[in-house]
Write an enzyme that holds these catalytic residues in place. Sequence first.
Site, PDB file in Angstrom:
ATOM      1  N   HIS A  41     -27.678 -76.179  27.224  1.00 33.95           N
ATOM      2  CA  HIS A  41     -27.608 -75.464  28.500  1.00 33.95           C
ATOM      3  C   HIS A  41     -26.635 -76.195  29.413  1.00 33.95           C
ATOM      4  CE1 HIS A  41     -28.878 -73.340  32.126  1.00 33.95           C
ATOM      5  NE2 HIS A  41     -28.912 -74.534  32.723  1.00 33.95           N
ATOM      6  N   GLU A  61      11.013 -68.504   1.255  1.00 35.18           N
ATOM      7  CA  GLU A  61      10.791 -67.925   2.581  1.00 35.18           C
ATOM      8  C   GLU A  61      12.089 -67.305   3.057  1.00 35.18           C
ATOM      9  OE1 GLU A  61       9.893 -66.236   5.651  1.00 35.18           O
ATOM     10  OE2 GLU A  61       8.175 -67.286   4.754  1.00 35.18           O
ATOM     11  N   GLY A 118       5.796 -70.111   8.669  1.00 34.43           N
ATOM     12  CA  GLY A 118       4.581 -69.969   9.450  1.00 34.43           C
ATOM     13  C   GLY A 118       4.030 -68.558   9.497  1.00 34.43           C
ATOM     14  N   GLY A 119       4.840 -67.575   9.122  1.00 34.13           N
ATOM     15  CA  GLY A 119       4.363 -66.205   9.067  1.00 34.13           C
ATOM     16  C   GLY A 119       4.094 -65.586  10.424  1.00 34.13           C
ATOM     17  N   THR A 120       3.355 -64.482  10.422  1.00 27.31           N
ATOM     18  CA  THR A 120       3.091 -63.715  11.631  1.00 27.31           C
ATOM     19  C   THR A 120       2.358 -64.534  12.677  1.00 27.31           C
ATOM     20  OG1 THR A 120       3.032 -61.620  10.432  1.00 27.31           O
ATOM     21  CG2 THR A 120       1.909 -61.680  12.549  1.00 27.31           C
ATOM     22  N   CYS A 121       1.326 -65.247  12.281  1.00 27.70           N
ATOM     23  CA  CYS A 121       0.505 -65.989  13.239  1.00 27.70           C
ATOM     24  C   CYS A 121       1.340 -66.923  14.095  1.00 27.70           C
ATOM     25  CB  CYS A 121      -0.572 -66.778  12.502  1.00 27.70           C
ATOM     26  SG  CYS A 121      -1.556 -67.844  13.590  1.00 27.70           S
TER      27      CYS A 121
END
Length: 459
Positions: free
Chosen positions: A439, A33, A38-41
Amino acid sequence: MKTFDAIIIGAGQAGPSLAGRLTAAGKTVLLAERKLFGGTCVNTGCMPTKALVASAYAAHLARRGSDFGVTIDSPIRIDMARIRERAATVTQNARSGVENWLKGMERCTVVEGHARFAGPNEIEIDGERYGAPNIFINAGGRANIPDMPGIDQIDYLTNRGILELDRLPEHLVVIGGSYIGLEFAQMYRRFGAEVTIVEKGPRLISREDEDISEAIRQILEKEGIRCVLNAECISFRKADNGIEVGLDCDETSNVVGTHVLMAVGRRPNTDDLGLDKAGVETDARGYIKVDDRLATNVPGIWALGDCNGRGAFTHTSYNDYEIVAANLLDGGDRRHSDRIMGYALYIDPPLGRVGMSENEARKSGRPLLVSTRPMSRVGRAVEKDETQGFMRVIADAQTRRILGAAILGTGGDEAIHGILDMMNADADISTLQWAVPIHPTVSELIPTLIGDLKPADRQ
């Protein structure tokens, strides 16, 4: 050269989970890395932006307090520093969780640095070489910055830079009328900024049906956001009071903002991976070419997530991991073409989407059944006083299978899953029509919507 059973490039949504499966199967894994776990998210996408969306919704609801009989004596004030801090905390906690998980994973070696291919089965990181028979690329993507006149003369924001703002822009000009741009436009308007959206095309989010695009435009304009469409010749220049954005080819129309957000799509992080040294093929836009099982043209190399062009979402990236893991470790034969695409636009109210749009379905030439219902006829929406939008289902008249659906309205991002699940189960429309939902919910109207399906030519 140090060798492993597998090398994973990138710790986004697919990489860490794949490392977990491989190491649990007894494989040795190197995970590389180069920046943020964790990347973009986690870092610049879903988590921080949805935290900001939540803050913007709180401000919007507070201003509407009197509509619900709630009186707030003091004026509503925005603390951008606190809002930024809250979003950053959400990101930091998630990032630390991913990093700690990987670094504590048995048989997983984490190397922080920029990985580049040195050959089909080798990578290099800071002068050290590592080899493996299986390499998985999960390199992600970043904001695309097109070559527009004057773009190199101004300071602009992207989805990454705007997260660092701790002061409210006086006037935010958003270039691009698609998903990222619309979310930031609405949230900053709700924080109190003047906002202008500039879109080159004739309507917002052009991939959606025209009436959905129009409904979204009306929702945004109702909140005071200016939408400029058909801006075919966008240009930039510095102005005494900010940045002047040219809107037409004759340079007779412009808007001046204090900040400019570039939100005109994404591009893959593949241009500096040394893919040529491995012989990995990419398309004209830089996306790594993969087959139906996410394998590249080079045996032993796969591409997962945003860099393969097969889906630009966190959930599709994670599903890429599931496909590869099932095929390699479980004897499966899973394919990305089997995936039914669902996604959401997180303005308020949100848009939940799955499968074909009505336009796409009509172009297919199939005999169609279509049903549309305004949110003003949904009891849950009326009770919440959030009745903007509508819901729609499209089905094949012959096979009686749902082809697609859209729910633009409160809870639409959640309610759409009832339809998504039915499509994945390949169930007849009557199965959903005769369900007995709870409902009061938004989802309870889906069986009614199904029951109102009529031939498309009668719509």
